[in-house]
Scaffold this motif. Sequence first.
Motif, PDB file in Angstrom:
ATOM      1  N   LEU A 261      13.483   8.765  -2.306  1.00 35.28           N
ATOM      2  CA  LEU A 261      12.741   8.131  -1.218  1.00 35.28           C
ATOM      3  C   LEU A 261      11.599   8.990  -0.676  1.00 35.28           C
ATOM      4  CD1 LEU A 261      15.605   6.456   0.832  1.00 35.28           C
ATOM      5  CD2 LEU A 261      14.137   5.456  -0.901  1.00 35.28           C
ATOM      6  N   TYR A 262      11.779  10.297  -0.646  1.00 31.39           N
ATOM      7  CA  TYR A 262      10.751  11.183  -0.091  1.00 31.39           C
ATOM      8  C   TYR A 262      10.534  12.363  -1.017  1.00 31.39           C
ATOM      9  CZ  TYR A 262      11.910   8.722   4.238  1.00 31.39           C
ATOM     10  OH  TYR A 262      12.139   7.762   5.182  1.00 31.39           O
ATOM     11  N   PRO A 263       9.305  12.894  -1.070  1.00 27.96           N
ATOM     12  CA  PRO A 263       9.091  14.112  -1.849  1.00 27.96           C
ATOM     13  C   PRO A 263       9.827  15.291  -1.232  1.00 27.96           C
ATOM     14  CG  PRO A 263       7.125  13.539  -0.580  1.00 27.96           C
ATOM     15  CD  PRO A 263       8.069  12.390  -0.442  1.00 27.96           C
ATOM     16  N   VAL A 264      10.487  16.063  -2.078  1.00 26.95           N
ATOM     17  CA  VAL A 264      11.196  17.261  -1.638  1.00 26.95           C
ATOM     18  C   VAL A 264      10.303  18.467  -1.904  1.00 26.95           C
ATOM     19  CG1 VAL A 264      13.201  18.747  -2.027  1.00 26.95           C
ATOM     20  CG2 VAL A 264      13.457  16.251  -2.079  1.00 26.95           C
ATOM     21  N   VAL A 265      10.089  19.279  -0.884  1.00 27.91           N
ATOM     22  CA  VAL A 265       9.262  20.475  -1.022  1.00 27.91           C
ATOM     23  C   VAL A 265      10.163  21.675  -1.269  1.00 27.91           C
ATOM     24  CG1 VAL A 265       7.679  22.050   0.159  1.00 27.91           C
ATOM     25  CG2 VAL A 265       7.396  19.580   0.415  1.00 27.91           C
ATOM     26  N   VAL A 266       9.888  22.413  -2.332  1.00 24.19           N
ATOM     27  CA  VAL A 266      10.607  23.649  -2.651  1.00 24.19           C
ATOM     28  C   VAL A 266       9.583  24.778  -2.734  1.00 24.19           C
ATOM     29  CG1 VAL A 266      12.031  24.889  -4.313  1.00 24.19           C
ATOM     30  CG2 VAL A 266      12.440  22.453  -3.892  1.00 24.19           C
ATOM     31  N   ILE A 267       9.773  25.803  -1.931  1.00 22.28           N
ATOM     32  CA  ILE A 267       8.885  26.964  -1.943  1.00 22.28           C
ATOM     33  C   ILE A 267       9.679  28.157  -2.471  1.00 22.28           C
ATOM     34  CG2 ILE A 267       7.398  28.474  -0.576  1.00 22.28           C
ATOM     35  CD1 ILE A 267       7.178  26.121   1.433  1.00 22.28           C
ATOM     36  N   SER A 268       9.252  28.650  -3.621  1.00 16.70           N
ATOM     37  CA  SER A 268       9.907  29.794  -4.250  1.00 16.70           C
ATOM     38  C   SER A 268       9.247  31.079  -3.744  1.00 16.70           C
ATOM     39  CB  SER A 268       9.785  29.698  -5.778  1.00 16.70           C
ATOM     40  OG  SER A 268      10.458  30.760  -6.412  1.00 16.70           O
ATOM     41  N   VAL A 269      10.001  31.870  -2.977  1.00 13.24           N
ATOM     42  CA  VAL A 269       9.450  33.071  -2.339  1.00 13.24           C
ATOM     43  C   VAL A 269       9.830  34.310  -3.140  1.00 13.24           C
ATOM     44  CG1 VAL A 269       9.442  34.482  -0.246  1.00 13.24           C
ATOM     45  CG2 VAL A 269       9.528  31.989  -0.066  1.00 13.24           C
ATOM     46  N   HIS A 270       8.831  35.153  -3.373  1.00 12.77           N
ATOM     47  CA  HIS A 270       9.035  36.411  -4.092  1.00 12.77           C
ATOM     48  C   HIS A 270       8.371  37.534  -3.284  1.00 12.77           C
ATOM     49  CE1 HIS A 270      10.195  34.096  -7.741  1.00 12.77           C
ATOM     50  NE2 HIS A 270       9.379  33.215  -7.189  1.00 12.77           N
TER      51      HIS A 270
ATOM     52  N   CYS B 294       0.842  -1.196   0.000  1.00 21.27           N
ATOM     53  CA  CYS B 294       0.000   0.000   0.000  1.00 21.27           C
ATOM     54  C   CYS B 294       0.880   1.250   0.000  1.00 21.27           C
ATOM     55  CB  CYS B 294      -0.918   0.006   1.222  1.00 21.27           C
ATOM     56  SG  CYS B 294      -2.298  -1.146   1.096  1.00 21.27           S
ATOM     57  N   PRO B 295       0.501   2.279  -0.761  1.00 21.75           N
ATOM     58  CA  PRO B 295       1.361   3.470  -0.880  1.00 21.75           C
ATOM     59  C   PRO B 295       1.197   4.427   0.300  1.00 21.75           C
ATOM     60  CG  PRO B 295      -0.555   3.704  -2.294  1.00 21.75           C
ATOM     61  CD  PRO B 295      -0.643   2.330  -1.691  1.00 21.75           C
ATOM     62  N   ILE B 296       2.318   4.975   0.730  1.00 24.16           N
ATOM     63  CA  ILE B 296       2.355   6.084   1.682  1.00 24.16           C
ATOM     64  C   ILE B 296       3.230   7.156   1.048  1.00 24.16           C
ATOM     65  CG2 ILE B 296       3.036   6.853   3.979  1.00 24.16           C
ATOM     66  CD1 ILE B 296       2.592   4.058   4.997  1.00 24.16           C
ATOM     67  N   LEU B 297       2.658   8.330   0.794  1.00 20.64           N
ATOM     68  CA  LEU B 297       3.353   9.375   0.030  1.00 20.64           C
ATOM     69  C   LEU B 297       3.835   8.812  -1.306  1.00 20.64           C
ATOM     70  CD1 LEU B 297       5.437  11.204   2.807  1.00 20.64           C
ATOM     71  CD2 LEU B 297       3.250  11.894   1.811  1.00 20.64           C
ATOM     72  N   ASP B 298       2.956   8.028  -1.941  1.00 19.49           N
ATOM     73  CA  ASP B 298       3.207   7.440  -3.268  1.00 19.49           C
ATOM     74  C   ASP B 298       4.344   6.430  -3.280  1.00 19.49           C
ATOM     75  OD1 ASP B 298       1.162   8.939  -4.481  1.00 19.49           O
ATOM     76  OD2 ASP B 298       2.488  10.654  -4.742  1.00 19.49           O
TER      77      ASP B 298
END
Length: 453
Positions: free
Chosen positions: A368-377, A71-75
């Motif tokens: 292994l894990y999704p990486v979150v990138v937040i581009s701030v302007h 079963c998937p957890i975070l895909d």
Amino acid sequence: MEPGPPGCSGPAEPGPRLRRLCGADQEASAALLSRAGAEAELQRCVPAVAAVLPAGGSGERMGVPTPKQFCPILDRPLISYTLQALERVCWIKDIVVAVTRENMEAMKAIIQRYQHQRISLVEAGVTRHRSIFSGLKALAQDQPDSQLSKPEVVIIHDAVRPFVEEDVLLKVVTAAKEHGAAGAIRPLVSTVICPSADGCLDQSLDRARHRASEMPQAFLFDVIYEAYQQCSDYDLEFGTECLHLALKYCHIKAKLVEGSPDLWKVTYKRDLYAAESIIKERISQQICMVMDTKEDEEHIGHRLEEMLKNELSHVKVTSGALGHTGRDLQQIILEQCYNFVCVNVRAYEFEETQKLLDVLKESDLSILYPVVVISVHFLDCKSVPFGQKMENLTQIREFAKEVKKRNILLCGLLIYYPQDEQKLQDSLRQGATIIATLIKERNSGLVGQLLVA
């Protein structure tokens, strides 16, 4: 042998082996060499160890068509998290996974996609004990095509217990070497009662005197293999407790080791959501602020960083610069940070964000894990009209679409930059709240979105 501090993994979730990044500095290389030395020293102190994971269950209690270990957890399949927890322990030489014939190809695909190491597959039996026996046979070197070596100690663990830590594994292995068998236990949370044939209470057990048997368990290999060779068909068909087999057939009284609360087993559908919540919490404990003006203490990015530290007092927030070689960022990537806030100070450019995405794509961090990138302007309405700013920032959708294929979740954040100090503080505070929420929730539905603070 007394249990010592783990030498090759810590409680933080580790990542895959990273490809060497261009321009990696000598300090990063020295750190890796130092860690390799510590791993080698620990391996000399621990006996030859292998692990067996029975993964042939159908997951009937979960009530879903997919076996729970897949079963998937975070895909990502649940069993991949358990394999990661074991393979990060440098002194476990081999990991044998018993899967059904119909799931063999799916398991091979999981190993390849997530770059798992030291994994061997055997065909599972129709019951848990038969699956474990298949794994033990592969390690016993009595199979004609086996390339595995017989260990001194073998760990038996469930494929659906993904949060086992190295210190617990070391404790059961150390106890098994001394006593022949060992297993993790936890206090009972409910009283165990025995009903009579007519459905009435017959007797109850004193909860204070009893414990729940958990995994992992460890055995001298010769002990548990002999027990399985002697056990009856009834044991193989209906038994579940490996420690009992060692006691029944080899007269070995297992040493019981107190386990940690996170040894629970994913059994029901609701447990998948609980496991996802734990994983999100663990990989959200570090945030890297990427800024192009590192030395300027008055830089607006540093003010946002301080606001974020106040918003997330329990999270480690660090800052780094891309620079010419990217060595600061490379060191952070080697430390397995999965959250990046990239501050773009120019009017409406993605230059810094694009540099960051290029570095992340060159690494294996997002396997292994999704990486979150937040581009701030930042928006100063006096210099750039709001409509023009929004129009220029819509290109984030194209960036996001591209990098999502690499498991990188890119979002945009536009922060209003008023001249009034109090209003600026409010904008930064609201921006920090949005960043904290995006990182904690890791909502893939917001990929490519531009949020406004």
